[in-house]
Design an enzyme around this catalytic site. Structure first.
Site, PDB file in Angstrom:
ATOM      1  N   LYS A 128      11.192  33.559  -6.124  1.00  0.00           N
ATOM      2  CA  LYS A 128      10.161  34.516  -6.323  1.00  0.00           C
ATOM      3  C   LYS A 128       8.749  33.932  -6.235  1.00  0.00           C
ATOM      4  CE  LYS A 128      10.129  36.339 -10.508  1.00  0.00           C
ATOM      5  NZ  LYS A 128       8.971  36.617 -11.234  1.00  0.00           N
ATOM      6  N   SER A 129       8.421  32.698  -6.884  1.00  0.00           N
ATOM      7  CA  SER A 129       7.307  32.094  -6.927  1.00  0.00           C
ATOM      8  C   SER A 129       6.799  31.772  -5.558  1.00  0.00           C
ATOM      9  CB  SER A 129       7.262  30.830  -7.470  1.00  0.00           C
ATOM     10  OG  SER A 129       7.483  30.935  -9.039  1.00  0.00           O
ATOM     11  N   LYS A 189       5.234  36.101 -22.182  1.00  0.00           N
ATOM     12  CA  LYS A 189       5.956  36.332 -20.968  1.00  0.00           C
ATOM     13  C   LYS A 189       6.327  37.699 -21.178  1.00  0.00           C
ATOM     14  CE  LYS A 189       5.730  32.173 -19.319  1.00  0.00           C
ATOM     15  NZ  LYS A 189       4.847  32.028 -18.304  1.00  0.00           N
ATOM     16  N   GLN A 208      -0.008  29.982 -12.662  1.00  0.00           N
ATOM     17  CA  GLN A 208      -0.585  31.137 -11.908  1.00  0.00           C
ATOM     18  C   GLN A 208      -2.195  30.960 -12.232  1.00  0.00           C
ATOM     19  OE1 GLN A 208       1.281  34.393 -14.498  1.00  0.00           O
ATOM     20  NE2 GLN A 208       3.067  34.198 -13.390  1.00  0.00           N
ATOM     21  N   ASP A 220      10.709  29.230 -17.627  1.00  0.00           N
ATOM     22  CA  ASP A 220      11.466  30.610 -17.155  1.00  0.00           C
ATOM     23  C   ASP A 220      12.813  30.260 -17.614  1.00  0.00           C
ATOM     24  OD1 ASP A 220       9.088  31.511 -16.189  1.00  0.00           O
ATOM     25  OD2 ASP A 220       9.488  31.223 -14.225  1.00  0.00           O
ATOM     26  N   ARG A 249      -0.468  41.518 -21.574  1.00  0.00           N
ATOM     27  CA  ARG A 249      -0.350  39.942 -21.436  1.00  0.00           C
ATOM     28  C   ARG A 249      -1.728  39.584 -21.391  1.00  0.00           C
ATOM     29  NH1 ARG A 249       4.362  38.438 -17.163  1.00  0.00           N
ATOM     30  NH2 ARG A 249       3.866  36.436 -18.120  1.00  0.00           N
TER      31      ARG A 249
HETATM   32  C1  S3P Z   1       5.104  31.256 -12.033  1.00  0.00           C
HETATM   33  C2  S3P Z   1       4.479  30.690 -13.156  1.00  0.00           C
HETATM   34  C3  S3P Z   1       5.040  30.724 -14.397  1.00  0.00           C
HETATM   35  C4  S3P Z   1       6.292  31.316 -14.664  1.00  0.00           C
HETATM   36  C5  S3P Z   1       6.327  32.469 -13.751  1.00  0.00           C
HETATM   37  C6  S3P Z   1       6.091  32.391 -12.372  1.00  0.00           C
HETATM   38  C7  S3P Z   1       4.425  31.345 -10.740  1.00  0.00           C
HETATM   39  O1  S3P Z   1       3.958  31.235 -15.305  1.00  0.00           O
HETATM   40  O2  S3P Z   1       6.526  31.645 -15.878  1.00  0.00           O
HETATM   41  O3  S3P Z   1       7.563  33.283 -13.961  1.00  0.00           O
HETATM   42  O4  S3P Z   1       4.906  31.906  -9.853  1.00  0.00           O
HETATM   43  O5  S3P Z   1       3.347  30.585 -10.735  1.00  0.00           O
HETATM   44  P1  S3P Z   1       2.746  30.459 -15.886  1.00  0.00           P
HETATM   45  O6  S3P Z   1       2.220  29.739 -14.892  1.00  0.00           O
HETATM   46  O7  S3P Z   1       1.862  31.494 -16.293  1.00  0.00           O
HETATM   47  O8  S3P Z   1       3.660  29.799 -17.150  1.00  0.00           O
END
Ligand code: S3P
Length: 438
Positions: free
Chosen positions: A19-20, A352, A165, A325, A119
């Site tokens: 996903k990321s 989250k 993120q 996660d 959030r």
């Molecule tokens: C993600 C970063 C994580 C993670 C999320 C996906 C990303 O969040 O929990 O499911 O794709 O960069 P944070 O970076 O805010 O912890």
């Protein structure tokens, strides 16, 4: 969804794309010059939200199942959307896209569902405003109204929260800033943005700042920077794999192989923890694909625990952002090991898709575990014979999937309410569980 106990997990599976990595591939392809083909793009609703937002920004996307083709709009080619951009449940869509939109020549509004609208967004608003963008919010929450500014100002920014993120949002904004934008993190978070910016031709710098703490690191981009279209093969999602790995590790009759899964070193802390607990996990065919490490995983049957550990295993500190996660699932695993498990320094879990400390504690207690809740974590005793219960995941996909795995270990049936929420990250989850359980 009703789930019965199982004896084991057997088979060879592959998983939809990470996903990321998928979010990043789509966003970078959208602002690149030229056409990019992305293979094994995530089937998640979250990554679907990213594609819809990009289409509304004028990007042409051919969607054909897991293979998509994106015609890049170029550095200045996005256009003002006719309506608000709906990020649905996806924090990654909202936070990363904000970084791109801050440097455009138009204004737009990003919205999300009830969970996403609760959030924290101040963490991206602050650096983006330092760079010269203007972002209006509802007390630091979505909807976000972004007044784009074509030429942003480069900043040096130290992350206040360990968040990939936020780091990615600032690096994206840095592409449209004059000069060198530096993001410093004191705890390592996933580095997919850095890897993929390089894949798309950006001269990204990374290194260690000359200061404490010793594990601090930085990533820097010098803008204005252009991206060159590139084909991407997205590895299978290691966070989706984690549910199957946990099931295979904990159930008595197991032999599972997962092919073509992402093994990026900033994402495998969950595997490291399970191996340190003595579970039988190994990798093979390790290779690089699109600047990411990928390989196959094999998980054997349950190990016999001869340890005399009375204290719970403690997971805390710097490692937390690298398995953020997986912590609800790791708590389920913790309920099955001698001495149990304690997680600390994880207050981020409270913001989250649900308050994951509260939803995990409630689920474990419903299934018969002794659990203590802390502001920044939890302690679960183990090993506990779980019993079937009704679980309310509060619309949170990772809670629904974690307790599905718990249910496989339980005596009696478990009911997961609102189980369709798994589609946020993994629509195929229940079908795949059914295909491998014995
Ligand atoms: C993600 C970063 C994580 C993670 C999320 C996906 C990303 O969040 O929990 O499911 O794709 O960069 P944070 O970076 O805010 O912890």
């Amino acid at each position: 969804m009703i789930i019965r106990g199982a004896k084991g997990v057997q088979g060879r599976i592959t998983l939809p794309g990470d996903k990321s990595i998928s979010h990043r591939a789509a966003m970078m392809a959208a602002i690149a010059d030229g056409t990019s083909r992305i293979r094994n793009y995530s089937s998640s609703a979250d990554c679907g939200a990213t594609l819809s937002c990009l289409e509304n920004l004028g990007v042409r996307i051919e969607r054909g199942g897991s293979d998509i083709v994106i015609k890049g709009a170029g550095a200045a080619g996005l256009s003002q959307p006719a309506a608000d951009l709906d990020c649905a449940n996806s924090g990654t869509t909202m936070r990363l896209l904000s970084g791109i939109l801050a440097g455009q020549h138009f204004n737009c509004t990003l919205t999300g569902d009830a969970s996403l609208s609760s959030r924290p967004m101040q963490r991206i608003i602050e650096p983006l405003e330092m760079m010269g963008a203007h972002v209006a919010s509802q007390n630091g929450r979505a909807p976000l109204q972004i007044d784009g500014k074509r030429q942003l100002t480069a900043i040096d920014y130290e992350l206040l929260t360990a968040s990939a993120q936020v780091k990615s949002c600032i690096l994206f904004a840095g592409l449209n800033a004059e000069g060198r934008t530096v993001v410093i993190e004191n705890e390592i978070t996933r580095d997919h943005t850095e890897r993929m910016l390089r894949w798309f031709g950006v001269a990204l710098e990374t290194g260690k700042p000359e200061r404490e703490p010793e594990n601090a690191c930085f990533a820097a981009v010098t803008g204005p920077a252009k991206l060159r279209a590139r084909d991407v093969l997205v590895p299978g999602d290691i966070s989706s794999a984690a549910y199957f790995i946990a099931a295979a590790a904990l159930l008595p009759q197991a032999s599972l192989e997962i092919a073509g899964v992402g093994l990026n070193p900033t994402r495998v802390a969950f595997l490291d923890q399970l191996m340190a607990m003595g579970f039988d996990i190994s990798s093979s065919h390790r290779r690089e694909e699109s600047n990411e490490l990928i390989g196959n995983l094999r998980v054997g049957g349950r190990r016999i625990d001869h340890s005399r550990r009375a204290q719970p295993l403690r997971i805390d500190g710097r490692i937390i952002p690298q398995l953020i996660d997986e912590l609800p699932l790791l708590s389920v695993v913790g309920s099955q090991i001698k001495g149990g498990l304690e997680i600390r320094d994880a207050k981020e879990l409270r913001v989250k898709e649900s308050d994951r400390i509260a939803t995990t504690v409630a689920g474990l207690r419903a299934m018969g575990c002794e659990v203590e809740e802390f502001a920044d974590g939890l302690r679960v005793s183990g090993p506990t014979q779980l019993r079937g219960a009704q679980i309310d995941p509060k619309g949170d996909h990772r809670i629904a999937m974690s307790f599905t795995i718990a249910a496989l270990m339980a005596e009696g049936d478990t009911e997961i309410l609102d189980a369709e929420c798994v589609a946020v990250s993994f629509p195929e989850f229940f079908d795949l569980v059914n295909s491998v359980i014995r």
